[in-house]
Design an enzyme around this catalytic site. Structure first.
Site, PDB file in Angstrom:
ATOM      1  N   GLY A 188      -6.575   4.454  10.043  1.00 12.70           N
ATOM      2  CA  GLY A 188      -7.361   3.432   9.647  1.00 12.70           C
ATOM      3  C   GLY A 188      -7.812   2.938   8.375  1.00 12.70           C
ATOM      4  O   GLY A 188      -8.391   1.814   8.072  1.00 12.70           O
ATOM      5  N   THR A 189      -7.330   3.535   7.456  1.00 15.79           N
ATOM      6  CA  THR A 189      -7.336   3.207   6.086  1.00 15.79           C
ATOM      7  C   THR A 189      -6.863   1.808   5.758  1.00 15.79           C
ATOM      8  O   THR A 189      -7.457   1.025   5.258  1.00 15.79           O
ATOM      9  CB  THR A 189      -6.746   4.181   4.985  1.00 15.79           C
ATOM     10  OG1 THR A 189      -5.467   4.403   5.667  1.00 15.79           O
ATOM     11  CG2 THR A 189      -7.272   5.363   5.095  1.00 15.79           C
ATOM     12  N   GLY A 190      -5.703   1.346   6.493  1.00 13.10           N
ATOM     13  CA  GLY A 190      -4.941   0.208   6.274  1.00 13.10           C
ATOM     14  C   GLY A 190      -5.926  -1.034   6.632  1.00 13.10           C
ATOM     15  O   GLY A 190      -6.416  -2.188   6.053  1.00 13.10           O
ATOM     16  N   CYS A 191      -6.347  -0.901   7.942  1.00 16.65           N
ATOM     17  CA  CYS A 191      -7.162  -1.959   8.450  1.00 16.65           C
ATOM     18  C   CYS A 191      -8.384  -2.081   7.808  1.00 16.65           C
ATOM     19  O   CYS A 191      -8.989  -3.304   7.447  1.00 16.65           O
ATOM     20  CB  CYS A 191      -7.748  -1.638  10.065  1.00 16.65           C
ATOM     21  SG  CYS A 191      -6.284  -1.169  11.029  1.00 16.65           S
ATOM     22  N   LYS A 218       0.743  -1.244   0.017  1.00 19.61           N
ATOM     23  CA  LYS A 218       0.032  -0.047  -0.133  1.00 19.61           C
ATOM     24  C   LYS A 218       0.663   1.374  -0.054  1.00 19.61           C
ATOM     25  O   LYS A 218       1.543   1.343   0.881  1.00 19.61           O
ATOM     26  CB  LYS A 218      -0.959   0.103   1.223  1.00 19.61           C
ATOM     27  CG  LYS A 218      -1.785  -1.200   1.578  1.00 19.61           C
ATOM     28  CD  LYS A 218      -2.565  -1.320   2.806  1.00 19.61           C
ATOM     29  CE  LYS A 218      -1.553  -1.490   3.874  1.00 19.61           C
ATOM     30  NZ  LYS A 218      -2.114  -1.423   5.171  1.00 19.61           N
ATOM     31  N   THR A 277      -7.305   9.921   7.823  1.00 20.63           N
ATOM     32  CA  THR A 277      -6.978   8.639   7.207  1.00 20.63           C
ATOM     33  C   THR A 277      -6.650   7.609   8.197  1.00 20.63           C
ATOM     34  O   THR A 277      -6.087   6.625   7.805  1.00 20.63           O
ATOM     35  CB  THR A 277      -5.824   8.884   6.305  1.00 20.63           C
ATOM     36  OG1 THR A 277      -4.534   9.490   6.945  1.00 20.63           O
ATOM     37  CG2 THR A 277      -6.002   9.736   4.888  1.00 20.63           C
TER      38      THR A 277
HETATM   39  N1  LIG Z   1      -5.234  10.345   1.116  1.00 19.95           N
HETATM   40  C1  LIG Z   1      -5.555   9.227   0.502  1.00 19.95           C
HETATM   41  N2  LIG Z   1      -6.572   9.236  -0.501  1.00 19.95           N
HETATM   42  C2  LIG Z   1      -7.047   7.984  -1.198  1.00 19.95           C
HETATM   43  N3  LIG Z   1      -6.499   6.913  -0.680  1.00 19.95           N
HETATM   44  C3  LIG Z   1      -5.661   6.569   0.369  1.00 19.95           C
HETATM   45  C4  LIG Z   1      -5.099   7.947   1.196  1.00 19.95           C
HETATM   46  N4  LIG Z   1      -4.494   7.363   1.992  1.00 19.95           N
HETATM   47  C5  LIG Z   1      -4.159   6.272   1.996  1.00 19.95           C
HETATM   48  N5  LIG Z   1      -5.052   5.767   0.958  1.00 19.95           N
HETATM   49  C6  LIG Z   1      -5.399   4.250   0.442  1.00 19.95           C
HETATM   50  O1  LIG Z   1      -5.626   3.671   1.699  1.00 19.95           O
HETATM   51  C7  LIG Z   1      -5.118   2.304   1.692  1.00 19.95           C
HETATM   52  C8  LIG Z   1      -4.356   2.227   2.963  1.00 19.95           C
HETATM   53  O2  LIG Z   1      -3.068   2.761   2.951  1.00 19.95           O
HETATM   54  P1  LIG Z   1      -2.202   3.117   3.848  1.00 19.95           P
HETATM   55  O3  LIG Z   1      -0.665   2.848   3.092  1.00 19.95           O
HETATM   56  O4  LIG Z   1      -2.393   4.505   4.415  1.00 19.95           O
HETATM   57  O5  LIG Z   1      -2.153   1.764   4.948  1.00 19.95           O
HETATM   58  P2  LIG Z   1      -1.783   1.895   6.505  1.00 19.95           P
HETATM   59  O6  LIG Z   1      -0.700   2.769   6.675  1.00 19.95           O
HETATM   60  O7  LIG Z   1      -1.798   0.726   6.962  1.00 19.95           O
HETATM   61  O8  LIG Z   1      -3.006   2.669   7.164  1.00 19.95           O
HETATM   62  P3  LIG Z   1      -3.182   3.023   8.844  1.00 19.95           P
HETATM   63  O9  LIG Z   1      -2.159   2.481   9.682  1.00 19.95           O
HETATM   64  O10 LIG Z   1      -3.737   4.327   8.754  1.00 19.95           O
HETATM   65  O11 LIG Z   1      -4.630   2.039   9.012  1.00 19.95           O
HETATM   66  C9  LIG Z   1      -4.414   2.376   0.398  1.00 19.95           C
HETATM   67  O12 LIG Z   1      -5.243   1.578  -0.647  1.00 19.95           O
HETATM   68  C10 LIG Z   1      -3.989   3.470  -0.169  1.00 19.95           C
HETATM   69  O13 LIG Z   1      -3.672   3.922  -1.321  1.00 19.95           O
HETATM   70  C1  LIG Z   2      -5.517  -1.613  17.127  1.00 14.21           C
HETATM   71  C2  LIG Z   2      -4.924  -1.065  15.856  1.00 14.21           C
HETATM   72  N1  LIG Z   2      -4.745  -1.850  14.870  1.00 14.21           N
HETATM   73  C3  LIG Z   2      -4.310  -1.376  13.890  1.00 14.21           C
HETATM   74  C4  LIG Z   2      -3.834  -0.118  13.680  1.00 14.21           C
HETATM   75  C5  LIG Z   2      -3.233   0.350  12.219  1.00 14.21           C
HETATM   76  O1  LIG Z   2      -3.645   1.584  11.835  1.00 14.21           O
HETATM   77  C6  LIG Z   2      -4.047   0.607  14.692  1.00 14.21           C
HETATM   78  N2  LIG Z   2      -3.581   1.937  14.810  1.00 14.21           N
HETATM   79  N3  LIG Z   2      -4.657   0.232  16.050  1.00 14.21           N
HETATM   80 MG   LIG Z   3      -1.329   4.980   6.499  1.00 18.10          MG
END
Ligand SMILES: Nc1ncnc2c1ncn2[C@@H]1O[C@H](COP(=O)(O)OP(=O)(O)OP(=O)(O)O)[C@@H](O)[C@H]1O
Ligand SMILES: Cc1ncc(CO)c(N)n1
Ligand SMILES: [Mg+2]
Length: 530
Positions: free
Chosen positions: A242-245, A207, A240
């Site tokens: 929680g986008t990853g979860c 990602k 943003t």
């Molecule tokens: N500003 C944004 N606009 C559109 N898509 C985004 C944006 N930020 C993140 N994404 C998308 O969201 C998804 C999660 O990406 P990210 O790389 O932020 O994961 P992450 O760091 O594990 O997330 P987090 O730790 O915040 O839960 C990916 O598909 C990414 O492309």
């Molecule tokens: C509990 C928990 N899981 C995953 C993430 C990653 O975003 C977070 N910030 N907190």
């Molecule tokens: Mg992120």
């Protein structure tokens, strides 16, 4: 395992067997199978990420989600203040409780705070059947907080990743899993995806949400054969967290519904993008990275003009139904006509636009809604549920050939007002069963606003009113000369009259509405005295 029935590795035959076993159990149960994701993750007290994000995502995507909590975090929009790991044997107990009882389709793992918890999860997966495993190798949040230390890396690499149908690291996690390599460009992400794939997962999604200096949000998907560069516009927002979860649990949800892997990933990315765009201006918490709205609901109805009251049958008393042709003829705009009707005493307004373009209809609905809200008068939309939803109007009025009330109710939710046109007792009964709030009954008299509409007369009106379980508004050819007769009958459930021409095919809407209101007051007070 191999998702979609394609065997990609010899070591997967075991999982294949379990698919057969699990479908047998389902047959024995006989009921409809509900797509089910089990989220094995940490709790986020701020509820933007972790277990809370997974539950909301699955709810939004129409999938059941059970939960095994691996850690409780004290966390907000500023960062992670503290982590309390759940004891490993208790994680094991939660896994057993869920997996021994429920038919889980897909397991999605998030925060796994210790080597022991990873092992416990792997043991459960060996014991119980699931169709797919989605691994979000949570280590470092976007805020920079460490959620699983470096001691876990070798267990992730050697034991968890080989079991995964897909692994979804962010930039920092991909780098950590690969011994700290530099990831700064999309080309680096491709290299990382390939190297991670060699560790054993069937698919890899690197990602790029946190890719420095990137204009688009770019993720790299690699299935061992092809690379896909998944690109969406980067939403300008601080929300943003929680986008990853969310992305990983949406992939799990789509897989649980039966989508192939690449489709699931594309849908999940689109879902995140849509939710971020919807939520870009919401304000929750004072920190640097806020949560977003997974259900796309928090903004609608929350603005200052929102109607707070439930439907009140007395709102049907003087029901104004608009007609743009008539208003045009008399040289006034729809909004002005509605404002005059409300000033004159209309207690509810229905916007009825037959030959207008959707975009104009929506604009008119929004302007009329502002007027109605400022006077506490409900605004309904005739027939067009899409326009009612888009404008956040108070409800709809549907005819017998429009959307059935049950479907309208499902689309609009429990708080919107739904009215149905009914001529017969059976139709009135059906409207009640379908979840309508009131019925419109007519045409009582003949009218030129509805061609070829057979009238039911005062007797027909009485019959339907007496049998109806819902409040009734009478409609059809009602005006100042007969409104008193209709309301003066004192039939049960009749709460008011609906009028079109009597208000809008006149020069002075305000004066006509006042006159009619006075007449109705008089007629209803005389029936009360009888
Ligand atoms: N500003 C944004 N606009 C559109 N898509 C985004 C944006 N930020 C993140 N994404 C998308 O969201 C998804 C999660 O990406 P990210 O790389 O932020 O994961 P992450 O760091 O594990 O997330 P987090 O730790 O915040 O839960 C990916 O598909 C990414 O492309
Ligand atoms: C509990 C928990 N899981 C995953 C993430 C990653 O975003 C977070 N910030 N907190
Ligand atoms: Mg992120």
């Amino acid at each position: 395992m191999a998702y979609g029935g394609v065997i990609l590795s010899n070591s997967l035959s075991f999982y294949q067997k379990r698919i057969v076993m699990s479908s047998r159990v389902q047959e024995k149960n006989g009921g409809a199978s509900i797509p089910h994701v089990l989220s094995v993750a940490g709790s986020d007290s701020g509820a933007g990420a972790g277990i809370q994000a997974d539950l909301k995502t699955c709810a939004a995507r129409g999938v059941y989600c059970s939960t095994v909590i691996t850690a409780v975090t004290a966390q907000n929009t500023v960062g992670v203040q503290s982590v309390h790991a759940v004891p490993e044997d208790f994680v094991a107990q939660q896994l057993k409780s869920v997996l021994s009882d429920m038919q889980v389709d897909v397991v999605k793992s998030g925060m796994l705070p210790s080597v022991g918890v990873v092992k416990v999860l792997l043991q459960s997966l060996a014991e119980f059947s699931v169709r797919a495993l989605v691994v979000d190798p949570v280590m470092v949040s976007t805020s920079g907080d460490v959620l699983a230390g470096p001691s876990i890396l070798s267990t992730f690499r050697e034991e968890l990743l080989p079991m995964a149908d897909i692994v979804t690291p962010n930039i920092k996690e991909a780098s950590a899993l690969l011994g700290g390599i530099r990831l700064e460009t999309v080309a680096d992400m491709r290299t990382a995806a390939e190297l991670l794939h060699a560790l054993g997962p069937r698919n890899v999604l690197v990602k790029g949400g946190d890719l420095p200096g990137s204009l688009d949000a770019v993720d790299i998907f690699f299935n061992g054969e092809h690379f896909y560069e998944l690109r969406s516009s980067r939403i300008k927002t601080h929300n943003t967290h929680g986008t990853g979860c969310t992305l990983a649990s949406c992939i799990a949800a789509e897989l649980a519904k039966g989508s192939p892997m690449l489709t699931a990933v594309r849908v999940a990315k689109r879902y995140v993008e849509t939710a971020l765009e919807y939520s870009k201006d919401i304000l929750i918490g004072n920190g640097i990275q806020g949560p977003f709205d997974h259900l796309l609901r928090l903004k609608s109805g929350s603005h200052s003009f929102s109607r707070k009251d439930a439907f009140n049958p007395s709102d049907l008393f003087l029901y104004a139904v608009t007609d743009s042709g008539m208003n045009k003829k008399w040289g006034r705009s729809m909004v002005d006509a509605v404002a005059e009707a409300i000033q004159g005493g209309a207690t509810i307004v229905q916007l009825r636009e037959k030959d207008v373009e959707t975009r104009d209809f929506l604009e008119t609905a929004k302007s009329c809604l502002a007027v109605c809200r400022s006077h506490g008068v409900p605004l309904l939309i005739n027939d067009r549920i899409d326009v009612a939803l888009a404008s956040d109007a108070d409800g709809v009025h549907v005819g017998q050939s429009d959307m059935p009330a049950t479907v309208a109710r499902t689309l609009l939710g429990p708080e919107k007002i739904i009215g149905v046109s009914c001529k017969t007792v059976e139709q009135a009964q059906q409207a009640w069963i379908g979840g309508a709030d009131y019925i419109g009954c007519g045409g009582v008299y003949s009218t030129n606003t509805k061609a070829n509409n057979p009238t039911i007369g005062l007797d027909g009106l009485k019959t339907v009113c007496s049998a109806s379980k819902l409040p009734v508004v009478a409609i059809g050819g009602i005006n100042a000369s007969n409104a008193g007769t209709v309301m003066g009958m004192g039939v049960p459930n009749l709460k008011g009259v609906a009028v079109v021409s009597a208000l809008f095919d006149r020069e002075n809407v305000l004066a006509e509405t006042k006159k009619l209101h006075a007449l109705l007051m008089e007629a209803s007070s005389s029936t009360k005295m009888q």
